[in-house]
Design a protein around this motif. Structure first.
Motif, mmCIF file in Angstrom:
data_model
loop_
_atom_site.group_PDB
_atom_site.id
_atom_site.type_symbol
_atom_site.label_atom_id
_atom_site.label_comp_id
_atom_site.label_asym_id
_atom_site.label_seq_id
_atom_site.Cartn_x
_atom_site.Cartn_y
_atom_site.Cartn_z
ATOM 1 N N UNK A 98 -27.549 -103.978 -19.731
ATOM 2 C CA UNK A 98 -26.398 -104.046 -18.838
ATOM 3 C C UNK A 98 -25.689 -102.698 -18.807
ATOM 4 N N UNK A 99 -25.033 -102.408 -17.695
ATOM 5 C CA UNK A 99 -24.164 -101.245 -17.620
ATOM 6 C C UNK A 99 -24.833 -99.932 -17.313
ATOM 7 N N UNK A 100 -26.115 -99.930 -16.947
ATOM 8 C CA UNK A 100 -26.762 -98.678 -16.562
ATOM 9 C C UNK A 100 -26.183 -98.184 -15.237
ATOM 10 N N UNK A 101 -26.135 -96.864 -15.025
ATOM 11 C CA UNK A 101 -25.659 -96.340 -13.747
ATOM 12 C C UNK A 101 -26.437 -96.939 -12.577
ATOM 13 N N UNK A 102 -25.763 -97.132 -11.484
ATOM 14 C CA UNK A 102 -26.375 -97.801 -10.328
ATOM 15 C C UNK A 102 -27.608 -97.067 -9.810
ATOM 16 N N UNK A 103 -27.666 -95.738 -9.994
ATOM 17 C CA UNK A 103 -28.797 -94.973 -9.464
ATOM 18 C C UNK A 103 -29.945 -94.843 -10.463
ATOM 19 N N UNK A 104 -29.859 -95.557 -11.589
ATOM 20 C CA UNK A 104 -30.936 -95.514 -12.577
ATOM 21 C C UNK A 104 -32.088 -96.404 -12.111
ATOM 22 N N UNK A 105 -33.231 -95.810 -11.846
ATOM 23 C CA UNK A 105 -34.356 -96.549 -11.266
ATOM 24 C C UNK A 105 -35.275 -97.059 -12.367
ATOM 25 N N UNK A 106 -34.807 -98.070 -13.084
ATOM 26 C CA UNK A 106 -35.631 -98.701 -14.114
ATOM 27 C C UNK A 106 -35.575 -100.213 -13.934
ATOM 28 N N UNK A 107 -36.674 -100.886 -14.312
ATOM 29 C CA UNK A 107 -36.703 -102.342 -14.181
ATOM 30 C C UNK A 107 -37.315 -103.031 -15.399
ATOM 31 N N UNK A 108 -37.581 -102.253 -16.462
ATOM 32 C CA UNK A 108 -38.094 -102.817 -17.703
ATOM 33 C C UNK A 108 -37.712 -101.882 -18.844
ATOM 34 N N UNK A 109 -37.889 -102.358 -20.077
ATOM 35 C CA UNK A 109 -37.485 -101.584 -21.247
ATOM 36 C C UNK A 109 -38.618 -101.561 -22.255
ATOM 37 N N UNK A 110 -38.804 -100.406 -22.882
ATOM 38 C CA UNK A 110 -39.795 -100.247 -23.945
ATOM 39 C C UNK A 110 -39.106 -99.696 -25.184
ATOM 40 N N UNK A 111 -39.197 -100.424 -26.280
ATOM 41 C CA UNK A 111 -38.740 -99.944 -27.578
ATOM 42 C C UNK A 111 -39.924 -99.243 -28.226
ATOM 43 N N UNK A 112 -39.870 -97.907 -28.267
ATOM 44 C CA UNK A 112 -41.086 -97.138 -28.552
ATOM 45 C C UNK A 112 -41.216 -96.686 -29.996
ATOM 46 N N UNK A 113 -40.246 -97.001 -30.856
ATOM 47 C CA UNK A 113 -40.355 -96.603 -32.258
ATOM 48 C C UNK A 113 -40.600 -95.118 -32.395
ATOM 49 N N UNK A 114 -41.561 -94.754 -33.252
ATOM 50 C CA UNK A 114 -41.887 -93.341 -33.447
ATOM 51 C C UNK A 114 -43.193 -92.960 -32.753
ATOM 52 N N UNK A 115 -43.591 -93.739 -31.753
ATOM 53 C CA UNK A 115 -44.745 -93.355 -30.945
ATOM 54 C C UNK A 115 -44.340 -92.339 -29.891
ATOM 55 N N UNK A 116 -43.239 -92.585 -29.196
ATOM 56 C CA UNK A 116 -42.809 -91.712 -28.093
ATOM 57 C C UNK A 116 -41.322 -91.438 -28.200
ATOM 58 N N UNK A 117 -40.962 -90.155 -28.133
ATOM 59 C CA UNK A 117 -39.568 -89.721 -28.081
ATOM 60 C C UNK A 117 -39.318 -89.018 -26.748
ATOM 61 N N UNK A 118 -38.063 -88.728 -26.467
ATOM 62 C CA UNK A 118 -37.737 -87.900 -25.307
ATOM 63 C C UNK A 118 -38.254 -86.490 -25.571
ATOM 64 N N UNK A 119 -39.282 -86.108 -24.850
ATOM 65 C CA UNK A 119 -39.837 -84.766 -24.969
ATOM 66 C C UNK A 119 -40.782 -84.553 -26.127
ATOM 67 N N UNK A 120 -41.099 -85.601 -26.880
ATOM 68 C CA UNK A 120 -41.948 -85.408 -28.044
ATOM 69 C C UNK A 120 -42.645 -86.719 -28.397
ATOM 70 N N UNK A 121 -43.376 -86.707 -29.525
ATOM 71 C CA UNK A 121 -44.038 -87.894 -30.049
ATOM 72 C C UNK A 121 -43.859 -87.900 -31.565
ATOM 73 N N UNK A 122 -44.246 -89.012 -32.206
ATOM 74 C CA UNK A 122 -44.149 -89.098 -33.651
ATOM 75 C C UNK A 122 -45.199 -88.235 -34.346
ATOM 76 N N UNK A 123 -44.868 -87.783 -35.534
ATOM 77 C CA UNK A 123 -45.788 -86.950 -36.298
ATOM 78 C C UNK A 123 -46.950 -87.793 -36.807
#
Length: 231
Positions: A155-180
């Motif tokens: 809830x509460x995402x900006x109106x122009x945010x174009x997302x329709x699902x969520x992924x909890x990625x743990x340490x597999x994927x980060x913003x701009x990087x991946x897990x060691x």
């Protein structure tokens, strides 16, 4: 869906609360080191009751508080290939980390295995709190690392945010990087396969909530994350 998050005291691991709304049962994701008091306050403020704890993998910075959160009655869900790590996740802490822990908390780290551990598998659908969490196995960071996918967004995402699902990625994927992949149980080739076969096929419209650092989207990561290029 109602989503709340805060970083753990040590290593800044993101702990997430996921629920249909205030006053409902919730899922706790990756309760790390030193989160018990903050988590208790958040649960009280939002009037949430933990129904399950989801663990993206078995490293101590993601599981340290799982036992007090579960309290003997709530199940801890972890991929079966990382199940063994819950026997003694502290074994991976070297002397320097133990010393840092003692300086931070004034005592040596201790561990008690949770009472109810639920092994999970790839593509399993977990029906929890009225929502469905899809398990995707992504070995590489650890043998049993997973993503949890939800067909809803916070809830509460900006109106122009174009997302329709969520992924909890743990340490597999980060913003701009991946897990060691250089820690015990890590595997660089397995990580490449996980990124190619599981992460890259995720839709651009997926919101990514990682185990450390800020959230992102698959559209952004597909376009800018150097570890996803040329796979």
């Amino acid at each position: 869906m109602l989503t709340a998050s805060f970083p753990a005291t040590v290593f800044g691991t993101n702990c997430y609360l996921i629920a249909p709304g205030r006053g409902e049962e919730c899922v706790v994701v990756d309760p790390g080191i030193g989160v018990v008091d903050t988590l208790r306050d958040a649960l009280a403020e939002l009037r949430l009751r933990p129904a399950a704890v989801l663990l993206t993998h078995g490293h101590v910075d993601h599981v340290y508080s799982v036992t007090p959160v579960c309290g003997g009655t709530v199940g801890a869900y972890i991929h079966r290939d990382d199940r063994y790590r819950l026997a003694d996740p502290l074994s991976s802490l070297g002397p320097q980390l133990v010393s840092m822990f003692e300086q931070q908390f004034g005592k040596a780290p201790t561990w008690t295995e949770p009472t109810d551990v639920v092994p999970i598998d790839d593509r399993q659908a977990l029906e929890l709190t009225g929502m469905t969490f899809e398990v995707r196995h992504t070995p590489g960071h650890t043998e049993g690392s997973v993503l949890f996918g939800i067909d809803e967004v916070p809830d509460g995402l900006p109106a122009d945010t174009e997302v329709d699902s969520t992924v909890l990625s743990g340490d597999t994927l980060f913003a701009g990087s991946i897990g060691r992949t250089d820690l015990a149980g890590g595997d660089g080739e397995a990580m490449q396969r996980s990124l190619r076969d599981v992460v890259l096929p995720l839709p651009d419209t997926a919101l990514v909530l990682p185990g450390h650092g800020p959230g992102t989207t698959m559209a952004r990561e597909r376009a800018t994350n150097p570890y996803l290029q040329n796979l």
